[in-house]
Scaffold this active site. Structure first.
Site, short mmCIF file in Angstrom:
data_model
loop_
_atom_site.label_atom_id
_atom_site.label_comp_id
_atom_site.label_asym_id
_atom_site.label_seq_id
_atom_site.Cartn_x
_atom_site.Cartn_y
_atom_site.Cartn_z
N SER A 406 26.14 50.15 33.66
CA SER A 406 25.54 51.13 32.75
C SER A 406 26.57 52.06 32.16
CB SER A 406 24.53 51.99 33.52
OG SER A 406 23.66 51.20 34.26
N HIS A 427 24.33 45.20 28.96
CA HIS A 427 23.65 46.28 29.69
C HIS A 427 22.16 46.21 29.41
CE1 HIS A 427 22.69 50.84 30.01
NE2 HIS A 427 22.44 50.21 31.16
N GLU A 439 22.27 46.53 25.38
CA GLU A 439 23.54 47.00 24.81
C GLU A 439 24.59 45.93 25.09
OE1 GLU A 439 24.04 50.83 26.70
OE2 GLU A 439 23.70 51.88 24.82
N ASN A 477 23.27 55.99 27.29
CA ASN A 477 23.51 56.88 28.42
C ASN A 477 24.53 57.97 28.09
OD1 ASN A 477 21.66 55.63 30.05
ND2 ASN A 477 23.14 54.29 31.05
#
Ligand code: T1G
Length: 674
Positions: A406, A427, A439, A477
């Site tokens: 992540s 991801h 991602e 994130n």
């Protein structure tokens, strides 16, 4: 490029829409169809007309790219009215996708013949619109009010057999016989005399069906404008003469078209498709074959990723270090499938077929023949580099090695192998078998063909893929971090966790920062051994308040996981604030919203400044599909533009001393705010 082709099949004129890629009913297409239907009226040798679509579908509907521009004549409503008024029968030959105007045109025809591949739907509501070419008036007259409302307000398509049963199509014929079947049907219709006009039928169910639908589904319509307008338009189909119902539909459509929600939803539609494109990809960078996939790790993420491939029909070899974890992982996959099967998502046979494609093993060597291996192990760089070193030695040459990390540095992971060109990040978002976002993180040395392979695979998996460069947290994130930092600061300064969450819920997010923390678990990355007991989170974890899984975190949870604010948490916050010398004050909703959202937008602008994301709309796609950002506002960057970048910049300046680095405006954002 011709927009339609015409051919005579004896005394029947066949018009075929030929406007790749989706036979969108743009101005040139509409004009050509109108001219063909008109010419057939005057041609004594023609008794009827058939309209079909070239390629894999009938039509994806009106040309959305034309919206907001001066409309070309004839408009789609006018074309549908002209078809319906035709003195000679016009029959639709339907296969593949028939969506939006691509179903409204057939509705105005005097009959519909479908192949088994036909999928018929009015998805306009998903674009913040309603069927604006007679769909709200003609569909109820064919299938009844209740069924029409289900289709129009959900936007979900139905298949050929369901359409036949509902009276939406008259015949279903084998794929190869569609044209012949439609021509024969058209000739029979001509022999029967005057065409059956949909507009002359009654909409079964009446106002009572509209009221029943509203009573049953009204509350579920959420904060969107289009569903209520759809219901109002359909009510017109039972209360008004056709012409008045069509006029009301048009007014409602034009209102929605000009509204902010539809503009945002149309942006999101095109943004999702644009995200699939890799800027500057060499023409020879063709996707590599992926027929067998390996997954390292049978935990929550590994299992969810495995399901994603299994459901797409791709065999998976899943490896774990010890038998107990492996068995638990397999059992979790099976129970997830069985729960989905209970909801009708899979048949029992499909569950068994998917489980049959899963090979659980304890030996890494079993991964040697995989075309792609995805690592979903513990989120620690040392663990991942060790695994990638082993995979590099075991997997066949050319196999792609991906990490589901992540946050971590894909280039550092790639450096642990002799094949950095074949290493990238994939991801997935938890639960991986449900969340659409993927991602795809390109390392400095990731080869174009490897990147193209991951993007093509994402489409095969039904995922929405966005390319990200390497940085801490990639796109989603990385933007979550400043929002969480501001949320943590706000509760020390005096805002209650439930107020911070409320502001995000009222904005349209599916949950607020503290609800998310409780769901994910406060102890992610925390251990009792290393805890210093200095932050609110440290103390809550030390006291066993680790989130929903322990029945309490920032909130207390009842057996149904309903949350209530906690006095203990308030005391902990006050204690930490006092210890840090943070002055407490009353904080309004506007400040909470601006500090949470503007800091995210600013981080998004920095992500663009650094070339981490290819385009601003990619950031919108990440947040809509990965975190539930309300698509009715288009995503963080589209929303910021609608707010005004000058206001965002002013907000960052206003909260400058509270925002720290997150308040340092990005050059791009400042340039847009000038
Ligand atoms: N208009 C213009 N372009 C469209 C389009 C459309 N309706 N549909 C798709 N495209 C483009 C898309 O942007 C992409 O472009 C390419 O076609 C392939 O799309 C008056 C008002 C039909 C099921 O909402 O659901 O009719 O990226 O990758 O996976 O009442 O496209 O290649 O440049 O999605 O095979 C209502 C929207 C319109 C259907 C095909 N219709 N489209 O899926 O291909 S409003 C819709 C889809 C309307 C009337 C109302 C899907 C598809 P590019 P794709 P796909």
């Amino acid at each position: 490029m011709p927009m339609i082709s015409t051919a005579r099949h004896g005394d029947v004129l066949v018009v075929t829409v030929d406007n790749p890629p989706v036979n969108a009913l743009g101005t040139a297409v509409r004009r050509a169809i109108g001219e063909a239907v008109t010419s057939a009226q005057a041609d004594a040798g023609i008794v009827a007309t058939v309209i079909g679509g070239a390629g894999k579908l009938f039509s994806g509907g009106a040309d959305i790219t034309e919206f907001g521009k001066p409309g070309g004549e004839p408009g789609l409503p006018e074309l549908c009215d002209a078809v319906e008024a035709s003195a000679k029968p016009v029959i639709a030959a339907l296969h593949g996708t028939c969506f939006g105007g691509g179903l409204e045109l057939p509705l105005s025809c005097h009959g519909r013949v479908a192949a088994p591949s036909a999928r018929l739907g009015l998805p306009e509501v998903k674009l913040g619109l309603l069927p604006g070419a007679g769909g709200t008036q003609r569909l109820p007259r064919l299938v009844g009010v209740a069924r029409a409302l289900d289709m129009i307000v959900s936007g979900d398509p139905i298949g050929a057999d369901a359409a036949l049963a509902a009276g939406l199509v008259d015949r279903v014929v084998p794929e190869a016989e569609l044209l012949a079947g439609a021509v024969a049907f058209a000739r029979d219709a001509a022999a029967r005399g005057a065409p059956r006009r949909t507009g002359e039928r009654e909409a079964q169910g009446g106002v009572a069906a509209v009221d029943a639908f509203t009573a049953a589904k009204g509350r579920a319509l959420g904060g969107r404008d289009a569903p209520a307008a759809c219901i109002r338009a359909v009510r017109g189909a039972v209360e008004l003469p056709l012409a008045d119902g069509l006029a009301q539909e048009r007014r409602l459509f034009v209102d929605l078209l000009g509204g902010a929600q539809s503009k945002a939803l149309r942006h999101a539609f095109f943004a999702e498709r644009a995200a699939n494109k890799i800027e500057g990809l060499p023409a020879d960078a063709k996707p590599l074959k992926v027929e067998r996939v390996g997954i390292v790790g049978a935990g929550t993420m590994g299992g969810g990723i495995a399901m994603t491939f299994l459901s797409a029909g791709i065999p998976v070899t899943m490896v774990e270090r010890e038998r107990g974890a492996l068995d638990r992982g397999v059992a979790l996959i099976r129970s997830n499938y069985e729960r989905s099967a209970k909801r009708g998502r899979f048949t029992p046979d499909e569950v068994e077929a998917a489980m049959g494609r899963l090979t659980p093993v304890l030996e890494f060597d079993a991964l040697h023949d995989c075309d792609l291996v995805i690592e979903a192990a513990f989120e620690l760089l040392e663990v991942k580099t060790e695994i990638f070193g082993r995979l590099d030695r075991i997997c066949r040459p050319g196999a792609i090695l991906a990490s589901n990390t992540s946050y971590l540095d894909i280039d550092a992971i790639a450096a642990a192998t002799s094949r950095p060109g074949s290493v990238l990040g994939m991801h997935f978002f938890s639960p991986a078998n449900v969340m659409k976002l993927l991602e795809v993180v390109r390392g400095a040395r990731t080869e174009p063909a490897v990147l193209a392979t991951a993007m093509a695979l994402a489409k095969r998996l039904g995922k929405v893929a966005v390319v990200s460069g390497v940085c801490h947290g990639f796109i989603g994130n990385r933007m979550l971090n400043p929002r969480q930092a501001q949320a943590n600061a706000l509760i020390l300064e005096g805002a209650a966790p439930e107020d911070v969450d409320r502001v995000m819920l009222e904005f349209g997010m599916p949950m607020g920062p503290f609800q998310m923390a409780d769901l994910a678990g406060l102890d992610l990355g925390w251990t009792a051994e290393t805890s210093k007991g200095e932050t609110v989170r440290d103390i809550l974890c030390e006291r066993g308040r680790r989130g929903q899984k322990t029945g309490k975190g920032f909130y207390d949870y009842d057996v149904d996981r309903r949350r209530t604010p906690s006095d203990e948490v308030k005391a902990v916050i006050a204690e930490v604030a006092a210890r840090q010398g943070v002055a407490r004050r009353t904080i309004g909703d506007d400040e909470i919203r601006e500090r949470l959202l503007y800091s995210m937008v600013n981080e998004g602008a920095k992500i663009l400044d650094e070339g981490i994301a290819q385009r601003a709309s990619d950031i919108d796609v990440v947040w809509i599909n990965g975190y539930g950002w309300p698509a009715t506002t288009g995503g963080p960057m589209f929303w910021a533009e609608s707010v005004g970048f000058d206001r965002v910049a002013a907000g960052l300046a206003r909260h400058r001393d509270r925002l720290g680095d997150a308040g340092e405006p990005s050059p791009r954002l400042l340039s847009r705010s000038a």
